[in-house]
Design a protein around this motif. Sequence first.
Motif, short mmCIF file in Angstrom:
data_model
loop_
_atom_site.label_atom_id
_atom_site.label_comp_id
_atom_site.label_asym_id
_atom_site.label_seq_id
_atom_site.Cartn_x
_atom_site.Cartn_y
_atom_site.Cartn_z
N ARG A 15 4.63 -0.65 -9.12
CA ARG A 15 5.21 0.33 -8.47
C ARG A 15 4.97 1.59 -8.92
O ARG A 15 4.86 2.86 -8.14
CB ARG A 15 6.91 0.22 -8.97
N LYS A 188 -1.00 2.87 -2.09
CA LYS A 188 0.46 2.06 -1.74
C LYS A 188 1.54 3.15 -2.69
O LYS A 188 2.51 3.47 -2.29
CB LYS A 188 0.18 0.78 -2.45
N GLU A 192 4.62 4.97 -1.11
CA GLU A 192 5.96 4.73 -1.09
C GLU A 192 6.69 5.82 -2.13
O GLU A 192 7.83 5.94 -1.85
CB GLU A 192 6.00 3.33 -2.34
#
Length: 368
Positions: A15, A188, A192
């Motif tokens: 993340r 990514k 995000e």
Amino acid sequence: MLRTAASRGLRSGCRFWIPASGRSCRAPLRPASGFRSSLARPNVQSRRGSLGSRSGTSLALLATIGIFQWGEKQLASEDEIILLIKHAKLSAAKGELKDAERILHQALHMAQQAQNNQAISYIYCQMANLAFLHGDLLSAERLFKATMSHLLGSGMQQDDNALIEISLKLCNIYATTDRHYLAVEGYKWCIETLEEKVQHEEAVPEEALSAEERENTRLLLAMVQDSCARYLLSRGQLELATTLYQKALTIAQDVHGEAHPQAVVLLNDLATVLDMKGCYDQAYEYISRASSLAREMGHTDEHRILSNMARILVHAGNYTEARKVYEEALKQAKLKGDELAMQHIQEGLEELDASTHSSHGQGQARHQ
């Protein structure tokens, strides 16, 4: 195509993607006036007057990094550092990259002597951009990571736009050096993080966050989507590339309006990927709009957009109209002295001739 691009899809994974040190710092950095008042504050723009500035990360840092006010004795040193950086930027603009690098090393030495970490971070970023221009991607990567480390160590939040722009630069380096996993995870993470930030900023009262700051975050998101779409396109991931181009186009049109250089470029790129998917009618709809807008605003890439339109017409089997458009594109390219575009257009005309002969041959065979 106006630009070539490049992935195999976004994977789920880490993340938080902070390659500089692997740590996250959430204490906010309170910028003072220093560099920000002495050097021009940029907007988030990109190549060809688009979504992200040509100098990318370094310009974003100008909007977010300031040097804390010192005493009168130390202000002279700050002025000297600023002057050196301005000279370095001027040398770089002239293409004198070696001189720019030498001047930045002088500025870095002064900043280190003054123990001014924020000036050091900015200079590292400038040096990284120079290394990138030189084609020394490994040095650029090292310097961008050093910049991130300094900024995180200063307390900058990891979702700060300046850090995300540096992350985007690293994504592009990884993509260029065929480190696919790092490139995909980086894109990514950037997307995000910015999507979450945009949602958060929409809920912030107007008096607490300016419209310009909100727009800059949205435009940065569009810039990342655009960059990722180009990477995906070059790797044949047409569906994902289409989705990202559409999202980037929506943001560009919402913020700048349809008649903006970058919105026109995105219309062209979206038409290109639709053409590659075989959706010729839809592709022609987008490229026609891009061409009309480019003509109205005198867009510098009008001849390239026309070349793309002609290619779409060839693929759709409209050879007569394609030839007219190619001839107009070639005329404009010659007037602008764009030799690379002229070469692509000549190749397109050869493809058109081959398609025309093939079509005639098939027609004669059917009548025999």
